[in-house]
Design a protein around this motif. Structure first.
Motif, mmCIF file in Angstrom:
data_model
loop_
_atom_site.group_PDB
_atom_site.id
_atom_site.type_symbol
_atom_site.label_atom_id
_atom_site.label_comp_id
_atom_site.label_asym_id
_atom_site.label_seq_id
_atom_site.Cartn_x
_atom_site.Cartn_y
_atom_site.Cartn_z
ATOM 1 N N LEU A 61 0.251 43.477 -41.144
ATOM 2 C CA LEU A 61 1.751 43.310 -40.676
ATOM 3 C C LEU A 61 2.206 42.254 -41.852
ATOM 4 O O LEU A 61 3.565 42.559 -42.328
ATOM 5 C CB LEU A 61 1.998 42.418 -39.674
ATOM 6 C CG LEU A 61 3.428 42.355 -39.122
ATOM 7 C CD1 LEU A 61 4.081 43.312 -38.792
ATOM 8 C CD2 LEU A 61 3.194 41.373 -37.829
ATOM 9 N N ALA A 62 1.802 41.611 -42.510
ATOM 10 C CA ALA A 62 2.208 40.549 -43.644
ATOM 11 C C ALA A 62 0.972 39.817 -44.463
ATOM 12 O O ALA A 62 -0.061 39.862 -43.703
ATOM 13 C CB ALA A 62 3.234 39.710 -43.148
ATOM 14 N N THR A 63 1.279 39.447 -45.495
ATOM 15 C CA THR A 63 0.198 38.495 -46.448
ATOM 16 C C THR A 63 1.106 37.061 -46.604
ATOM 17 O O THR A 63 2.122 37.087 -46.688
ATOM 18 C CB THR A 63 -0.138 39.453 -47.353
ATOM 19 O OG1 THR A 63 0.959 39.446 -48.485
ATOM 20 C CG2 THR A 63 -0.664 40.588 -47.105
ATOM 21 N N GLU A 64 0.013 36.343 -46.594
ATOM 22 C CA GLU A 64 0.287 34.910 -46.930
ATOM 23 C C GLU A 64 -0.577 34.563 -48.108
ATOM 24 O O GLU A 64 -1.982 34.618 -47.777
ATOM 25 C CB GLU A 64 0.287 34.016 -45.730
ATOM 26 C CG GLU A 64 1.585 34.342 -44.809
ATOM 27 C CD GLU A 64 1.726 33.515 -43.822
ATOM 28 O OE1 GLU A 64 2.529 32.758 -43.583
ATOM 29 O OE2 GLU A 64 0.591 33.226 -43.064
ATOM 30 N N SER A 65 -0.318 33.612 -49.054
ATOM 31 C CA SER A 65 -1.014 33.346 -50.042
ATOM 32 C C SER A 65 -1.367 31.886 -50.042
ATOM 33 O O SER A 65 -0.388 30.999 -49.817
ATOM 34 C CB SER A 65 -0.595 33.770 -51.554
ATOM 35 O OG SER A 65 -0.568 35.314 -51.534
ATOM 36 N N TYR A 66 -2.485 31.506 -50.372
ATOM 37 C CA TYR A 66 -2.915 30.067 -50.499
ATOM 38 C C TYR A 66 -2.907 29.625 -51.856
ATOM 39 O O TYR A 66 -3.239 30.727 -52.924
ATOM 40 C CB TYR A 66 -4.187 29.681 -49.638
ATOM 41 C CG TYR A 66 -4.083 29.530 -48.349
ATOM 42 C CD1 TYR A 66 -3.749 28.449 -47.630
ATOM 43 C CD2 TYR A 66 -4.522 30.564 -47.515
ATOM 44 C CE1 TYR A 66 -3.512 28.180 -46.269
ATOM 45 C CE2 TYR A 66 -4.648 30.457 -46.089
ATOM 46 C CZ TYR A 66 -4.161 29.313 -45.762
ATOM 47 O OH TYR A 66 -3.977 29.163 -44.106
ATOM 48 N N ARG A 67 -2.461 28.618 -52.243
ATOM 49 C CA ARG A 67 -2.470 27.978 -53.881
ATOM 50 C C ARG A 67 -2.805 26.440 -53.591
ATOM 51 O O ARG A 67 -2.678 25.916 -52.652
ATOM 52 C CB ARG A 67 -1.220 28.124 -54.417
ATOM 53 C CG ARG A 67 -0.629 29.507 -54.636
ATOM 54 C CD ARG A 67 0.722 29.734 -55.199
ATOM 55 N NE ARG A 67 1.142 31.133 -55.409
ATOM 56 C CZ ARG A 67 1.561 32.071 -54.511
ATOM 57 N NH1 ARG A 67 1.911 31.448 -53.415
ATOM 58 N NH2 ARG A 67 1.995 33.320 -54.691
ATOM 59 N N LEU A 68 -3.357 26.016 -54.731
ATOM 60 C CA LEU A 68 -3.488 24.446 -54.717
ATOM 61 C C LEU A 68 -2.070 24.016 -55.288
ATOM 62 O O LEU A 68 -1.616 24.322 -56.086
ATOM 63 C CB LEU A 68 -4.437 24.277 -55.829
ATOM 64 C CG LEU A 68 -5.858 24.974 -55.556
ATOM 65 C CD1 LEU A 68 -6.870 24.596 -56.942
ATOM 66 C CD2 LEU A 68 -6.407 24.419 -54.463
ATOM 67 N N LEU A 69 -1.888 22.616 -54.403
ATOM 68 C CA LEU A 69 -0.838 21.652 -54.772
ATOM 69 C C LEU A 69 -1.087 21.023 -56.039
ATOM 70 O O LEU A 69 -2.343 20.491 -56.017
ATOM 71 C CB LEU A 69 -0.231 20.890 -53.650
ATOM 72 C CG LEU A 69 0.854 20.228 -53.946
ATOM 73 C CD1 LEU A 69 2.181 21.346 -54.141
ATOM 74 C CD2 LEU A 69 1.262 19.206 -52.615
ATOM 75 N N LEU A 70 -0.355 20.885 -57.000
ATOM 76 C CA LEU A 70 -0.592 20.305 -58.382
ATOM 77 C C LEU A 70 0.514 19.243 -58.594
ATOM 78 O O LEU A 70 1.579 19.534 -58.300
ATOM 79 C CB LEU A 70 -0.839 21.229 -59.494
ATOM 80 C CG LEU A 70 -1.849 22.343 -59.417
ATOM 81 C CD1 LEU A 70 -1.881 23.188 -60.458
ATOM 82 C CD2 LEU A 70 -3.450 21.631 -59.085
#
Length: 300
Positions: free
Chosen positions: A227-236
């Motif tokens: 239905l949708a995608t969500e991406s994880y990233r590192l906070l810097l």
């Protein structure tokens, strides 16, 4: 040098960068200088997300994110030529992570940063480390294979993105669904088991955890197109291109050369704590695409 594919291009550039020697005399600034001066890199973690970052049976923080951060820490050790570099872990939440990053209490944060980072516009985020997809958990033999099969049925959704998207889909396509909002993520599967709903709608990782924890995991299936995608990233830290470049290159190396795939098999396709859970969640097309073509802004 001519590259046949984007994958070959990224692999070639990353390999070349990894051969560039570093010495302390080359000069450091920002986060790398801070880490070098203290001999400590401080990681913020969210320990509530099986199998991404969570507490083990021995009360240690483990998971896919933790192992991937370990790859980045090793890259920092090599860059600084500091075999004695120590790692300090600090727990964070969605409410505290930005303050801790702004104050310099943590050097990077793994576990809470998804697509929406509006609160952190003055900070920075790494390239993508994980992609989750919103799908369906259903009882096998229910006849439900995708979202169109939910027309006229009751569904249970967790709060947040999944609830908003399924509500929009219901109105847009006049599906006539009865949408039940779970009081908290832990109650959704119970509602599905009690047959008050035909499907549980959430991200594929959460669905896989619910299934694995059930008394009969084989009775349940994760189905449906995303239905949708969500991406994880590192906070810097913001404004630190040198540190961001190092982090992004370490991420790209792990994705291009197979380390991230190995870690995925370890945490999503093998028994893990607690109790030997096996999420049995094959890599999604979005994750396959990410590993073939990492977000490589720092390499362009």
């Amino acid at each position: 040098m001519f590259y046949q594919t984007r994958l070959e291009m990224i692999a070639g550039i990353v390999a070349c960068i990894s051969l560039v020697p570093f010495t302390a005399d080359a000069g450091l600034s920002g986060t790398l200088d801070k880490i070098n001066q203290s001999g400590v890199i401080t990681i913020g973690y969210d320990g509530s997300r099986i199998p991404l970052s969570f507490l083990s049976d021995q009360n240690q923080f483990i998971g896919y994110f933790q192992d991937l951060v370990g790859v980045i820490v090793e890259a920092v050790r090599v860059r600084l030529d500091r075999t004695d570099l120590r790692v300090r872990l600090i727990p964070v939440t969605a409410k505290t992570r930005i303050q801790l990053m702004e104050s310099g209490a943590i050097d990077l944060e793994a576990g809470s940063t998804e697509d929406d980072v509006k609160q952190a516009q003055h900070l920075a985020v790494s390239n993508t480390i994980f992609v989750k997809t919103i799908r369906l958990l259903v009882k096998k033999g229910s006849g439900i294979h995708d979202f169109p099969d939910l027309k006229g049925k009751s569904v249970i959704v967790t709060t947040g993105t999944a609830a908003r998207l399924i509500g929009e889909k219901d109105q847009r396509e006049n599906m006539g669904m009865t949408i039940i909002i779970a009081k908290d993520p832990g109650t959704g599967f119970g509602t599905l088991q009690s047959e008050q709903a035909a499907a549980l709608i959430s991200d594929d990782v959460s669905l896989a955890v619910d299934r694995a924890k059930s008394s009969n995991p084989d009775d349940w299936a994760i189905v449906g197109t995303s239905l949708a995608t969500e991406s994880y990233r590192l906070l810097l830290p913001g404004g630190d291109s040198e540190f961001k470049e190092l982090v992004d290159i370490a991420i790209a190396r792990s994705e291009v050369f197979g380390e991230a795939s190995r870690l995925y098999r370890k945490w999503f396709l093998s028994p893990i704590p607690p109790g030997g859970l096996n999420l049995a969640l094959p890599m999604s097309d979005d994750m396959v695409s990410l590993f073939k073509n990492p977000n490589a802004e720092a390499l362009q």
